[in-house]
Design an enzyme around this catalytic site. Structure first.
Site, PDB file in Angstrom:
ATOM      1  N   LYS A  52       0.843  -1.205   0.000  1.00  0.00           N
ATOM      2  CA  LYS A  52       0.000   0.000   0.000  1.00  0.00           C
ATOM      3  C   LYS A  52       0.877   1.253   0.000  1.00  0.00           C
ATOM      4  O   LYS A  52       0.610   2.215  -0.723  1.00  0.00           O
ATOM      5  CB  LYS A  52      -0.951  -0.016   1.206  1.00  0.00           C
ATOM      6  CG  LYS A  52      -2.057  -1.060   1.023  1.00  0.00           C
ATOM      7  CD  LYS A  52      -2.869  -1.334   2.272  1.00  0.00           C
ATOM      8  CE  LYS A  52      -3.781  -2.539   2.001  1.00  0.00           C
ATOM      9  NZ  LYS A  52      -4.525  -2.992   3.185  1.00  0.00           N
ATOM     10  N   GLN A  96      -4.821  -1.708   9.236  1.00  0.00           N
ATOM     11  CA  GLN A  96      -4.618  -3.037   8.642  1.00  0.00           C
ATOM     12  C   GLN A  96      -5.215  -4.110   9.569  1.00  0.00           C
ATOM     13  O   GLN A  96      -4.895  -4.161  10.753  1.00  0.00           O
ATOM     14  CB  GLN A  96      -3.120  -3.285   8.413  1.00  0.00           C
ATOM     15  CG  GLN A  96      -2.809  -4.582   7.701  1.00  0.00           C
ATOM     16  CD  GLN A  96      -3.357  -4.635   6.275  1.00  0.00           C
ATOM     17  OE1 GLN A  96      -3.275  -3.671   5.524  1.00  0.00           O
ATOM     18  NE2 GLN A  96      -3.940  -5.768   5.904  1.00  0.00           N
ATOM     19  N   ASP A 119     -11.248   2.296   3.393  1.00  0.00           N
ATOM     20  CA  ASP A 119     -11.494   0.856   3.223  1.00  0.00           C
ATOM     21  C   ASP A 119     -12.978   0.558   2.999  1.00  0.00           C
ATOM     22  O   ASP A 119     -13.331  -0.544   2.583  1.00  0.00           O
ATOM     23  CB  ASP A 119     -11.024   0.096   4.478  1.00  0.00           C
ATOM     24  CG  ASP A 119      -9.661  -0.552   4.297  1.00  0.00           C
ATOM     25  OD1 ASP A 119      -9.282  -0.799   3.128  1.00  0.00           O
ATOM     26  OD2 ASP A 119      -8.986  -0.809   5.305  1.00  0.00           O
TER      27      ASP A 119
END
Ligand code: NAP
Length: 284
Positions: A52, A96, A119
């Site tokens: 990422k 994460q 997200d």
């Protein structure tokens, strides 16, 4: 002959589009910023977080890395998120997953400002998707819609079957296919006769998390098959939820593993970061 849906090429195309948009914002003095939080050092998570950060660097998005120790408390993580929510120079926040056992994942997801939830996991964004309103969409299913559209595969009026009902893949996938006017069925571990249901699909999405479970017996002749799974086999090679060799000859189009759905997730994350910046700009 089956069309191999090229996720590498399509994700590269999306990243180029995002890169051009980021450059245009930069010319106007804006620095789009994503905060990436990792708790602990799970090796798979470290690889995902590293990828990422690399993608951010490539498209020109500033990434702020927060690498917290495994023993971080829920309160400490929630305090960091509250700080990042307040910061005007941070547009996207990503935590994460999975998180260590002492931290409640739902509490963390719910603590992120929905306007920075790149997200797309916050219930407000999931609700927006459900009710056809604007919001962030979970990156993997959003990437699959792009794969289909950019490969010239229409969804409208198609019989779509999604195998898997997780919050991050199966459920948002089903909602997105519905939004595109597909007729959608969702299968899960308690579904009777999964093979029969799957065989009705014009578009079959396998997000089951079981290596090569989907064999030709699950697939109608000429179907489009999207494989979300990522696993390592006994020889340490990547494989998906679909038994590619037996299934591919029966499809009109199929995603390979690697090089199918996988690269799309990060490309859509980059896309969502630009959307987050636009949102901030509109509300300034
Ligand atoms: P997950 O949370 O484990 O969900 C798996 C789903 O499959 C569950 O809904 C489960 O049903 C269902 N299921 C399990 N066995 C089944 C069976 N025999 N028949 C029918 N349904 C069954 O997995 P996930 O997070 O959605 O991920 C799915 C796969 O995609 C994994 O391989 C994961 O590694 C991969 N993935 C890839 C990306 C990417 O970027 N390419 C992103 C995310 C995930 P129940 O709900 O009844 O338990």
């Amino acid at each position: 002959m089956s069309q191999i849906i090229d996720g590498k090429a399509i994700s590269a195309q999306i990243k180029e589009e995002v890169k051009a948009q980021v450059a245009a914002y930069r010319d106007r003095g804006a620095e789009i910023t994503l905060a990436v939080i990792q708790v602990g050092n799970d090796p798979a998570s470290s690889v995902y977080v590293g990828n990422k950060k690399k993608a951010c660097a490539y498209v020109g998005i500033r990434s702020l890395a927060y690498e917290l120790p495994e023993e971080t408390t829920e309160e400490e993580l929630l305090t960091l998120i509250a700080d990042l929510n307040e910061r005007g120079d941070v547009h996207g926040i990503l935590v994460q997953l999975p998180l260590p056992a002492q931290i409640d994942e739902n509490k963390v997801i719910n603590a992120i400002d929905p306007r920075k939830d790149v997200d797309g996991f916050h219930p407000q964004n999931v609700g927006a998707l459900c009710t056809g309103q604007d919001g962030f969409v979970s990156c993997t299913p959003a990437g699959i819609i792009q794969l289909l559209k950019r490969s010239g595969i229409s969804i409208e009026r198609k019989e779509c079957v999604v195998i898997g009902r997780s919050n991050i893949v199966g459920k948002p996938m089903a909602l997105l296919l519905l939004k595109e006017n597909g007729t959608v069925t969702v299968c899960h571990s308690k579904t009777k006769n999964v093979k029969e249901v799957a065989k009705r699909a014009d578009i079959l999405v396998a997000a089951v998390g079981k290596p090569r479970m989907i064999t030709e017996e699950y697939v109608k002749e000429g179907a489009v098959v999207i494989d979300v799974g990522i696993h390592r086999n006994a020889e340490n090679k990547l494989c998906g939820d679909v038994d590619y060799e037996s299934v591919a000859p029966h499809t009109s189009a199929i995603t390979p593993v690697p090089g199918g759905v996988g690269p799309m997730t990060i490309a859509m994350l980059m896309y969502n970061c630009v959307e987050a910046y636009r949102f901030c700009e509109r509300n300034q």
